[in-house]
Design a protein around this motif. Structure first.
Motif, PDB file in Angstrom:
ATOM      1  N   GLU B 243      34.322 -88.979  37.949  1.00  0.00           N
ATOM      2  CA  GLU B 243      34.868 -89.388  39.246  1.00  0.00           C
ATOM      3  C   GLU B 243      34.855 -88.231  40.237  1.00  0.00           C
ATOM      4  O   GLU B 243      34.482 -88.383  41.399  1.00  0.00           O
ATOM      5  N   LEU B 244      35.294 -87.044  39.747  1.00  0.00           N
ATOM      6  CA  LEU B 244      35.367 -85.896  40.653  1.00  0.00           C
ATOM      7  C   LEU B 244      33.988 -85.515  41.152  1.00  0.00           C
ATOM      8  O   LEU B 244      33.803 -85.157  42.308  1.00  0.00           O
ATOM      9  N   TYR B 245      33.008 -85.603  40.278  1.00  0.00           N
ATOM     10  CA  TYR B 245      31.680 -85.155  40.640  1.00  0.00           C
ATOM     11  C   TYR B 245      30.989 -86.156  41.547  1.00  0.00           C
ATOM     12  O   TYR B 245      30.372 -85.782  42.547  1.00  0.00           O
ATOM     13  N   LEU B 246      31.126 -87.439  41.205  1.00  0.00           N
ATOM     14  CA  LEU B 246      30.386 -88.448  41.959  1.00  0.00           C
ATOM     15  C   LEU B 246      31.152 -88.954  43.174  1.00  0.00           C
ATOM     16  O   LEU B 246      30.555 -89.336  44.166  1.00  0.00           O
ATOM     17  N   ARG B 247      32.462 -88.991  43.104  1.00  0.00           N
ATOM     18  CA  ARG B 247      33.238 -89.492  44.246  1.00  0.00           C
ATOM     19  C   ARG B 247      34.329 -88.512  44.642  1.00  0.00           C
ATOM     20  O   ARG B 247      35.521 -88.804  44.531  1.00  0.00           O
ATOM     21  N   PRO B 248      33.961 -87.307  45.066  1.00  0.00           N
ATOM     22  CA  PRO B 248      34.961 -86.312  45.465  1.00  0.00           C
ATOM     23  C   PRO B 248      35.720 -86.804  46.700  1.00  0.00           C
ATOM     24  O   PRO B 248      35.146 -87.460  47.562  1.00  0.00           O
ATOM     25  N   ALA B 249      36.993 -86.505  46.764  1.00  0.00           N
ATOM     26  CA  ALA B 249      37.823 -87.013  47.851  1.00  0.00           C
ATOM     27  C   ALA B 249      37.727 -86.157  49.101  1.00  0.00           C
ATOM     28  O   ALA B 249      37.881 -86.650  50.208  1.00  0.00           O
ATOM     29  N   THR B 250      37.523 -84.877  48.931  1.00  0.00           N
ATOM     30  CA  THR B 250      37.451 -84.004  50.101  1.00  0.00           C
ATOM     31  C   THR B 250      36.255 -83.073  49.981  1.00  0.00           C
ATOM     32  O   THR B 250      35.644 -82.934  48.915  1.00  0.00           O
ATOM     33  N   ARG B 251      35.970 -82.443  51.090  1.00  0.00           N
ATOM     34  CA  ARG B 251      34.863 -81.497  51.109  1.00  0.00           C
ATOM     35  C   ARG B 251      35.114 -80.344  50.122  1.00  0.00           C
ATOM     36  O   ARG B 251      34.198 -79.836  49.489  1.00  0.00           O
ATOM     37  N   PHE B 252      36.406 -79.942  50.010  1.00  0.00           N
ATOM     38  CA  PHE B 252      36.748 -78.858  49.082  1.00  0.00           C
ATOM     39  C   PHE B 252      36.382 -79.232  47.644  1.00  0.00           C
ATOM     40  O   PHE B 252      35.717 -78.469  46.941  1.00  0.00           O
ATOM     41  N   VAL B 253      36.797 -80.418  47.242  1.00  0.00           N
ATOM     42  CA  VAL B 253      36.482 -80.862  45.874  1.00  0.00           C
ATOM     43  C   VAL B 253      34.973 -80.921  45.696  1.00  0.00           C
ATOM     44  O   VAL B 253      34.427 -80.469  44.692  1.00  0.00           O
ATOM     45  N   THR B 254      34.293 -81.455  46.702  1.00  0.00           N
ATOM     46  CA  THR B 254      32.841 -81.604  46.640  1.00  0.00           C
ATOM     47  C   THR B 254      32.167 -80.283  46.308  1.00  0.00           C
ATOM     48  O   THR B 254      31.345 -80.196  45.399  1.00  0.00           O
ATOM     49  N   THR B 255      32.527 -79.239  47.045  1.00  0.00           N
ATOM     50  CA  THR B 255      31.853 -77.960  46.834  1.00  0.00           C
ATOM     51  C   THR B 255      32.387 -77.252  45.606  1.00  0.00           C
ATOM     52  O   THR B 255      31.670 -76.508  44.967  1.00  0.00           O
ATOM     53  N   PHE B 256      33.671 -77.503  45.255  1.00  0.00           N
ATOM     54  CA  PHE B 256      34.242 -76.769  44.134  1.00  0.00           C
ATOM     55  C   PHE B 256      33.700 -77.250  42.794  1.00  0.00           C
ATOM     56  O   PHE B 256      33.552 -76.461  41.879  1.00  0.00           O
ATOM     57  N   VAL B 257      33.411 -78.551  42.693  1.00  0.00           N
ATOM     58  CA  VAL B 257      32.988 -79.058  41.394  1.00  0.00           C
ATOM     59  C   VAL B 257      31.470 -79.082  41.222  1.00  0.00           C
ATOM     60  O   VAL B 257      30.992 -79.525  40.197  1.00  0.00           O
ATOM     61  N   GLY B 258      30.718 -78.622  42.207  1.00  0.00           N
ATOM     62  CA  GLY B 258      29.272 -78.597  42.021  1.00  0.00           C
ATOM     63  C   GLY B 258      28.563 -78.219  43.300  1.00  0.00           C
ATOM     64  O   GLY B 258      29.182 -78.042  44.343  1.00  0.00           O
ATOM     65  N   ARG B 259      27.235 -78.101  43.216  1.00  0.00           N
ATOM     66  CA  ARG B 259      26.455 -77.821  44.414  1.00  0.00           C
ATOM     67  C   ARG B 259      26.459 -79.069  45.310  1.00  0.00           C
ATOM     68  O   ARG B 259      26.453 -80.186  44.814  1.00  0.00           O
TER      69      ARG B 259
END
Lengths: 300, 383
Positions: B243-259
């Motif tokens: 869920e975190l990788y495919l549907r991140p809630a914020t831009r921070f999560v998006t960049t923190f959990v992957g490229r």
């Protein structure tokens, strides 16, 4: 590894050490086997007939009993130092912030900035039969005719504890301060209550500081001769005072040297015995545990 | 010994399963007084960790994850809010009264005690009889493959071995929850990977709730059932790694959990958005996340492995949004090659290609390239 200049400097320190420690000690050792030169002979010590006579003499009255009394004094005063130093060091290391800690540590060593004789005379005035302490006791309603503390072994004890206490506090405070607070939290986390944490973690780890403090205090205490002379008078003699008087008033350098050597031998003996005892006990305990564990491994 | 270990392991597991390992944080807050004033470290954090779950707190240093862990352990008092352990309010319980053990980052093994006595420490506090104590200590040591080291001192062991002892010490008392504070951070890569597997195995065997603090997203993903991402004392998102990788809630999560690639866009009409490329603007109307109002300027976010590369002027058979640029950089990393395509002065896209593919081979720095993607792989995020 060291630079050329630094190496020279280190070498110099060895020369210094040899010149002012090894050489005098060696001379003392040789003197101890000689005997006092006659009035018409050259020099202070006659080395023509070497023997153990001085050592037997040193063990007899008066130096023998004084030696025993000195050992008693040093043991009791060291123990008192430890008992007083531990809570003080604990408080400094654990209960104070870094800044207050530095200030309090400074206060601990502050008396050293004052002349030793002055401090001892201060104690004499304080403890004198009708002195400050006497007045203070009168003021709070504790009536005595006069104080008879001065020039007793009790006064020597006070002087010894007072003079050597900082030497016990400092190493202990350093060791206590260095104990990682995470260790205490880990113990807490594993179910230990505060007193258990102290008993099982803090105290055992701080033993290194207690040992350092004991050695640092006990060794010079045993040889101290100024404190007993100033505080104890004739009744508070310690072996150091006798050694000093053999070299000065007595003019019997060989006997003085023998007493001094005897003192060193006893000191080294005590330290070595304690060390052997500690390692022996530890070894026996470890082996017992290993055997017990081996049984567990076999049965499971 | 190996067969012994597994049977002992399951025996231990049965007993731990009885304890309820649920952890609930309700509006927990914590601040520290520092030289620059009061600093909020954790803000109104609410979290529910299920029994037997491998749960990770993930975030950069200073995000409050370790403080959160220490509050669960009872090593840090909360300013406000409640903490429930196994359904019981534990907010005011001291650490030694909580059935929760911690594996510390630097292991915090007792230097004056042998490995055996380190592990036995918690059992001694519970006044476990001598014979049972010996048995359980050896059982725990066997579980972490350290039963041959009982009489060693912690200082004689390597970092990885100390790590295992710290683990054995905290599981031997059968806590309901095990808290791990970046326990692998000090280990080298090889050892870290094998310890990750070891921890997962232990957690499965013991059926224990693990709360694992880390700043390493790969580590959190590899081990956890669920991950909570924290930023600046706030809980940003909780979910499974997928869920975190495919549907991140914020831009921070998006960049923190992957490229991640961000393409600036603007909403032009209805639910459609326009990217720097005209084709893209039409295709993006199919993108599901379109609740922005017209004139808003969101970013289109696509993972590098969801982007496809087209080399040269080939118009491309693939339908979908397409942006054109030049190849700026190519990095070979084994099975994959990362190609960076420069779209304009502000936007550069990373595309992950199979190293054996034609695109990876043909991409030459300075050459023309186009990047395409499926609209369903794109997400709109606030810029």
């Amino acid at each position: 590894m060291l630079g050329r200049g630094l190496r020279g400097f280190v070498a110099l320190s060895y020369v210094w050490f040899a010149l002012w420690f090894i050489a005098p000690s060696a001379i003392m050792l040789i003197y101890a086997f000689g005997h006092t030169a006659g009035l018409t002979q050259k020099g202070l010590v006659n080395l023509n007939h070497l023997g153990l006579g001085n050592f037997w003499q040193a063990l007899k009255y008066p130096s023998g009993p004084v030696l025993v009394a000195s050992l008693e004094n040093a043991v009791v005063a060291t123990a008192l130092c430890g008992v007083i130093a531990y809570p003080v060091a604990y408080f400094i290391a654990r209960k104070l912030g870094p800044r207050t800690r530095a200030i309090v540590l400074l206060l601990v060593v502050l008396p050293f900035w004052t002349d030793y004789l002055l401090r001892m005379l201060g104690w004499r005035i304080f403890l004198s039969p009708l002195g400050l302490l006497y007045n203070g006791m009168q003021a709070v309603g504790w009536h005595v005719n006069y104080l008879s503390i001065l020039d007793t072994r009790g006064a020597v004890m006070i002087g010894l504890v007072y003079n050597y206490l900082p030497l016990f506090i400092l190493p202990l405070a350093v060791v206590l301060e260095r104990i990682d607070p995470l260790l205490l939290q880990a113990a807490d986390d594993l179910g230990a209550k505060p007193w258990t944490i102290f008993r099982t973690i803090t105290f055992p780890i701080s033993m290194a500081g207690v040992v350092a403090g004991t050695v640092l205090v006990f060794v010079p205490m045993l040889g101290d001769y100024v404190t007993p002379t100033l505080m104890g008078g004739a009744r508070g003699l310690m072996i150091g005072s006798l050694v000093a008087s053999e070299f000065t008033e007595g003019q019997n350098w060989s006997l003085g040297a023998a007493m001094a050597i005897l003192l060193v031998v006893i000191l080294v003996g005590i330290v070595a015995a304690c060390w052997l005892l500690a390692t022996g006990v530890r070894y026996v305990l470890a082996r017992a545990r290993e055997r017990a564990l081996a049984r567990v491994l076999v049965t499971t | 010994m190996t067969t012994d270990t597994t049977t002992q392991g399951t025996a231990l597991a049965d007993e731990i399963r009885e304890g309820a390992g649920a952890v609930v944080l309700d509006q927990v807050a914590k601040s520290f007084r520092g030289p620059t004033g009061v600093k909020m470290v954790v803000r109104d954090l609410s979290l529910s960790i299920r029994p037997g779950e491998f749960f990770s707190l993930l975030g950069p240093s200073g995000c409050g994850k370790t403080t959160t862990l220490r509050m669960i352990a009872g090593l840090e008092k909360v300013d406000s809010g409640r903490i429930f352990l196994g359904g019981v309010d534990a907010t005011d319980l001291p650490a030694h009264a909580r059935n929760v053990n911690t594996v510390f980052q630097n292991y915090a093994l007792f230097p004056h005690l042998s490995v055996f006595d380190n592990v036995a420490y918690g059992l001694h506090r519970q006044h476990v009889p001598k014979a049972e104590l010996r048995h359980r200590v050896m059982e725990a040591l066997a579980l972490v493959h350290m039963d041959g080291f009982a009489m060693h001192r912690p200082q004689q062991l390597s970092g990885g071995q100390q790590q295992r002892i710290a683990l054995a010490r905290s599981i031997v008392t059968r806590p309901s929850v095990l808290l791990l504070d970046e326990p692998l951070a000090a280990l080298d890569l090889k050892l870290r990977e094998s310890m990750q597997e070891e921890l997962k195995r232990l957690q499965r065997e013991l059926q224990l709730t693990f709360v694992f603090v880390t700043h390493d997203q790969a580590e959190a993903f590899a081990m956890s059932d669920r991950v909570a991402v924290m930023e600046g004392g706030n809980l940003v998102q909780v979910g499974s790694p997928e869920e975190l990788y495919l549907r991140p809630a914020t831009r921070f999560v998006t960049t923190f959990v992957g490229r991640a690639n961000f393409i600036p866009a603007s909403l032009v009409e209805g639910f459609s958005a326009s990217s720097p490329d005209e084709v893209a603007s039409r295709q993006l109307s199919e993108s599901p996340d379109g609740e922005e109002s017209v004139g808003a300027e969101p970013s289109i976010f696509v993972r590098p492995e969801r982007l496809r590369l087209e080399i040269g002027d080939s118009s491309g058979q693939i339908k979908g949004p397409r942006v054109r640029g030049t190849v700026a950089d190519k990095t070979f990393s084994g099975g994959q090659t990362i190609v960076r395509v420069k779209i304009n002065d502000d936007v550069e896209l990373s595309v992950t290609c199979d190293s054996a593919s034609n695109e990876a081979r043909d991409a030459s720095i300075g050459g023309a390239a186009a990047v395409t993607w499926q609209p369903s792989d794109a997400t709109l995020l606030d810029r």
